[in-house]
Design a protein around this motif. Structure first.
Motif, PDB file in Angstrom:
ATOM      1  N   MET A  80       0.861  -1.171   0.000  1.00 24.86           N
ATOM      2  CA  MET A  80       0.000   0.000   0.000  1.00 24.86           C
ATOM      3  C   MET A  80       0.902   1.227   0.000  1.00 24.86           C
ATOM      4  SD  MET A  80      -3.089   0.504   2.623  1.00 24.86           S
ATOM      5  CE  MET A  80      -4.510   1.429   2.200  1.00 24.86           C
ATOM      6  N   ALA A  81       0.524   2.250  -0.745  1.00 20.78           N
ATOM      7  CA  ALA A  81       1.357   3.449  -0.809  1.00 20.78           C
ATOM      8  C   ALA A  81       0.490   4.695  -0.911  1.00 20.78           C
ATOM      9  CB  ALA A  81       2.305   3.379  -2.006  1.00 20.78           C
ATOM     10  N   TYR A  82       0.966   5.757  -0.299  1.00 22.68           N
ATOM     11  CA  TYR A  82       0.373   7.083  -0.445  1.00 22.68           C
ATOM     12  C   TYR A  82       1.437   7.972  -1.072  1.00 22.68           C
ATOM     13  CZ  TYR A  82      -0.769  11.893   0.550  1.00 22.68           C
ATOM     14  OH  TYR A  82      -0.979  13.225   0.410  1.00 22.68           O
ATOM     15  N   ASN A  83       1.076   8.689  -2.124  1.00 22.43           N
ATOM     16  CA  ASN A  83       1.995   9.618  -2.781  1.00 22.43           C
ATOM     17  C   ASN A  83       1.346  10.986  -2.917  1.00 22.43           C
ATOM     18  OD1 ASN A  83       4.483   8.151  -3.569  1.00 22.43           O
ATOM     19  ND2 ASN A  83       2.997   6.810  -4.574  1.00 22.43           N
ATOM     20  N   TYR A  84       2.182  12.003  -2.812  1.00 25.33           N
ATOM     21  CA  TYR A  84       1.750  13.372  -3.056  1.00 25.33           C
ATOM     22  C   TYR A  84       2.522  13.880  -4.261  1.00 25.33           C
ATOM     23  CZ  TYR A  84       0.773  18.309  -2.606  1.00 25.33           C
ATOM     24  OH  TYR A  84       0.379  19.594  -2.868  1.00 25.33           O
ATOM     25  N   GLU A  85       1.805  14.251  -5.317  1.00 26.70           N
ATOM     26  CA  GLU A  85       2.435  14.711  -6.551  1.00 26.70           C
ATOM     27  C   GLU A  85       2.831  16.176  -6.412  1.00 26.70           C
ATOM     28  OE1 GLU A  85      -0.584  13.823  -9.434  1.00 26.70           O
ATOM     29  OE2 GLU A  85       0.136  11.775  -9.680  1.00 26.70           O
ATOM     30  N   ARG A  89       5.599  15.324 -12.802  1.00 26.02           N
ATOM     31  CA  ARG A  89       6.516  14.204 -12.934  1.00 26.02           C
ATOM     32  C   ARG A  89       7.116  13.707 -11.616  1.00 26.02           C
ATOM     33  NH1 ARG A  89       7.736  12.421 -17.826  1.00 26.02           N
ATOM     34  NH2 ARG A  89       7.348  13.736 -19.607  1.00 26.02           N
ATOM     35  N   PHE A  90       7.026  14.481 -10.546  1.00 26.95           N
ATOM     36  CA  PHE A  90       7.724  14.123  -9.301  1.00 26.95           C
ATOM     37  C   PHE A  90       6.744  13.997  -8.138  1.00 26.95           C
ATOM     38  CE2 PHE A  90      10.281  15.257  -5.522  1.00 26.95           C
ATOM     39  CZ  PHE A  90      11.206  14.221  -5.589  1.00 26.95           C
ATOM     40  N   ALA A  91       6.886  12.894  -7.369  1.00 26.44           N
ATOM     41  CA  ALA A  91       6.018  12.665  -6.211  1.00 26.44           C
ATOM     42  C   ALA A  91       6.841  12.112  -5.053  1.00 26.44           C
ATOM     43  CB  ALA A  91       4.909  11.689  -6.573  1.00 26.44           C
ATOM     44  N   VAL A  92       6.399  12.409  -3.849  1.00 30.42           N
ATOM     45  CA  VAL A  92       6.991  11.826  -2.646  1.00 30.42           C
ATOM     46  C   VAL A  92       5.879  11.093  -1.903  1.00 30.42           C
ATOM     47  CG1 VAL A  92       8.846  13.515  -2.392  1.00 30.42           C
ATOM     48  CG2 VAL A  92       6.641  13.937  -1.306  1.00 30.42           C
ATOM     49  N   GLY A  93       6.281  10.079  -1.130  1.00 29.95           N
ATOM     50  CA  GLY A  93       5.235   9.328  -0.452  1.00 29.95           C
ATOM     51  C   GLY A  93       5.758   8.358   0.581  1.00 29.95           C
ATOM     52  N   LEU A  94       4.842   7.527   1.052  1.00 31.78           N
ATOM     53  CA  LEU A  94       5.121   6.537   2.076  1.00 31.78           C
ATOM     54  C   LEU A  94       4.512   5.222   1.600  1.00 31.78           C
ATOM     55  CD1 LEU A  94       6.407   6.376   4.880  1.00 31.78           C
ATOM     56  CD2 LEU A  94       4.146   6.799   5.840  1.00 31.78           C
ATOM     57  N   ALA A  95       5.343   4.168   1.579  1.00 32.06           N
ATOM     58  CA  ALA A  95       4.888   2.849   1.138  1.00 32.06           C
ATOM     59  C   ALA A  95       5.027   1.858   2.284  1.00 32.06           C
ATOM     60  CB  ALA A  95       5.703   2.385  -0.062  1.00 32.06           C
ATOM     61  N   GLY A  96       4.072   0.967   2.379  1.00 37.43           N
ATOM     62  CA  GLY A  96       4.123  -0.077   3.387  1.00 37.43           C
ATOM     63  C   GLY A  96       3.755  -1.399   2.755  1.00 37.43           C
ATOM     64  N   ASP A  97       4.413  -2.465   3.187  1.00 41.80           N
ATOM     65  CA  ASP A  97       4.021  -3.779   2.710  1.00 41.80           C
ATOM     66  C   ASP A  97       4.211  -4.803   3.816  1.00 41.80           C
ATOM     67  OD1 ASP A  97       6.842  -5.048   2.056  1.00 41.80           O
ATOM     68  OD2 ASP A  97       6.844  -3.117   1.049  1.00 41.80           O
ATOM     69  N   ILE A  98       3.471  -5.892   3.708  1.00 43.51           N
ATOM     70  CA  ILE A  98       3.556  -6.972   4.678  1.00 43.51           C
ATOM     71  C   ILE A  98       3.641  -8.303   3.931  1.00 43.51           C
ATOM     72  CG2 ILE A  98       1.041  -7.027   4.933  1.00 43.51           C
ATOM     73  CD1 ILE A  98       1.523  -8.069   7.804  1.00 43.51           C
ATOM     74  N   ILE A  99       4.596  -9.121   4.321  1.00 40.14           N
ATOM     75  CA  ILE A  99       4.686 -10.488   3.819  1.00 40.14           C
ATOM     76  C   ILE A  99       3.768 -11.319   4.700  1.00 40.14           C
ATOM     77  CG2 ILE A  99       6.190 -12.484   3.490  1.00 40.14           C
ATOM     78  CD1 ILE A  99       8.485 -10.491   2.959  1.00 40.14           C
ATOM     79  N   ILE A 100       2.829 -12.030   4.110  1.00 37.80           N
ATOM     80  CA  ILE A 100       1.803 -12.694   4.904  1.00 37.80           C
ATOM     81  C   ILE A 100       2.141 -14.166   5.179  1.00 37.80           C
ATOM     82  CG2 ILE A 100      -0.049 -11.115   4.310  1.00 37.80           C
ATOM     83  CD1 ILE A 100      -0.928 -13.056   2.146  1.00 37.80           C
ATOM     84  N   THR A 127       9.442   7.203   0.047  1.00 37.10           N
ATOM     85  CA  THR A 127       9.872   7.077  -1.345  1.00 37.10           C
ATOM     86  C   THR A 127       9.780   8.403  -2.098  1.00 37.10           C
ATOM     87  OG1 THR A 127       7.648   6.474  -2.093  1.00 37.10           O
ATOM     88  CG2 THR A 127       9.134   4.667  -1.503  1.00 37.10           C
ATOM     89  N   ALA A 128      10.542   8.467  -3.165  1.00 37.35           N
ATOM     90  CA  ALA A 128      10.447   9.548  -4.150  1.00 37.35           C
ATOM     91  C   ALA A 128      10.290   8.880  -5.506  1.00 37.35           C
ATOM     92  CB  ALA A 128      11.683  10.424  -4.118  1.00 37.35           C
ATOM     93  N   THR A 129       9.335   9.360  -6.299  1.00 37.85           N
ATOM     94  CA  THR A 129       9.065   8.767  -7.611  1.00 37.85           C
ATOM     95  C   THR A 129       9.192   9.835  -8.678  1.00 37.85           C
ATOM     96  OG1 THR A 129       7.494   7.227  -6.593  1.00 37.85           O
ATOM     97  CG2 THR A 129       7.403   7.453  -8.981  1.00 37.85           C
ATOM     98  N   TYR A 130       9.869   9.478  -9.762  1.00 39.92           N
ATOM     99  CA  TYR A 130      10.024  10.394 -10.898  1.00 39.92           C
ATOM    100  C   TYR A 130       9.520   9.693 -12.155  1.00 39.92           C
ATOM    101  CZ  TYR A 130      11.979  13.597 -14.289  1.00 39.92           C
ATOM    102  OH  TYR A 130      12.119  14.488 -15.314  1.00 39.92           O
TER     103      TYR A 130
END
Length: 197
Positions: A80-85, A89-100, A127-130
């Motif tokens: 799951m991830a939240y990004n702010y554009e 072209r450029f966004a920053v955000g927070l990603a989380g994942d769980i191995i089940i 994270t930073a996404t371009y």
């Protein structure tokens, strides 16, 4: 291709890139046919910059241990991830994942190698996404992976090809590589949706 996961992945990639060609052709023709007016420019400025992504994924761990033997293991996970554009072209955000799943893996090399267990580890990554192209983003970030046995720092790098299916919804793939500091590495393959809120 005996494993059903690879059949599904192959089908998803084929669908993704075949629909991508149609979407790219539509974008090119619509951009040639339209003339931007002040109203269109204003609506773009008011467009939401908040994006929420949910993906089903598999984590691939080379140093896994099954029945006491080191082997490559594949583990199901949710991302799951939240990004702010910030810009188009450029966004920053927070990603989380769980191995089940619980799993064992080998940490260290040679005589210092040890087998450890990981119980449903949860990763949290800034994270930073371009966006390199209209349908491909590159991401990088850092954070940590927590499990009751131990916590590791991590560095993540990856690619996110995506396909716009409406003004507010994208289908996306996530191919990323995690370096768990002084522990183990794994790569992730996920498929999901991103929604502008």
């Amino acid at each position: 291709m005996k494993h059903p996961f690879f059949r599904i992945l192959f089908g998803a990639l084929l669908l993704f890139f075949s629909l991508g060609g149609v979407a790219w052709a539509q974008e090119e023709s619509s951009s040639e046919d339209t003339i931007e007016t002040g109203v269109e420019a204003e609506s773009e400025e008011n467009e939401s910059r908040h994006v929420l992504s949910i993906l089903l994924a598999h984590d691939h761990v080379q140093r896994g241990v099954k029945d006491g033997i080191r082997s490559w293991i594949t583990l199901p996970s949710f991302m799951m991830a939240y990004n702010y554009e910030i810009t188009e072209r450029f966004a920053v955000g927070l990603a989380g994942d769980i191995i089940i799943e619980q799993f064992e893996l080998e940490i260290g090399e040679g005589e210092s190698a040890r087998i450890t267990e990981r119980s449903y580890p949860i990763a949290l990554v800034a994270t930073a996404t371009y966006r390199l192209f209209n349908h491909l983003g590159v991401l990088a970030g850092g954070g940590f992976e927590y499990a009751k046995e131990d916590t590791f720092g991590l560095i993540r790098m990856g690619f996110e090809p995506f396909l716009k299916i409406s003004p507010h919804v994208d289908l996306l793939l996530n191919l990323s590589y995690d370096i768990k500091i002084n522990a183990y590495d794994n790569w992730n393959l996920g498929f999901g949706v991103a929604v502008k809120l």
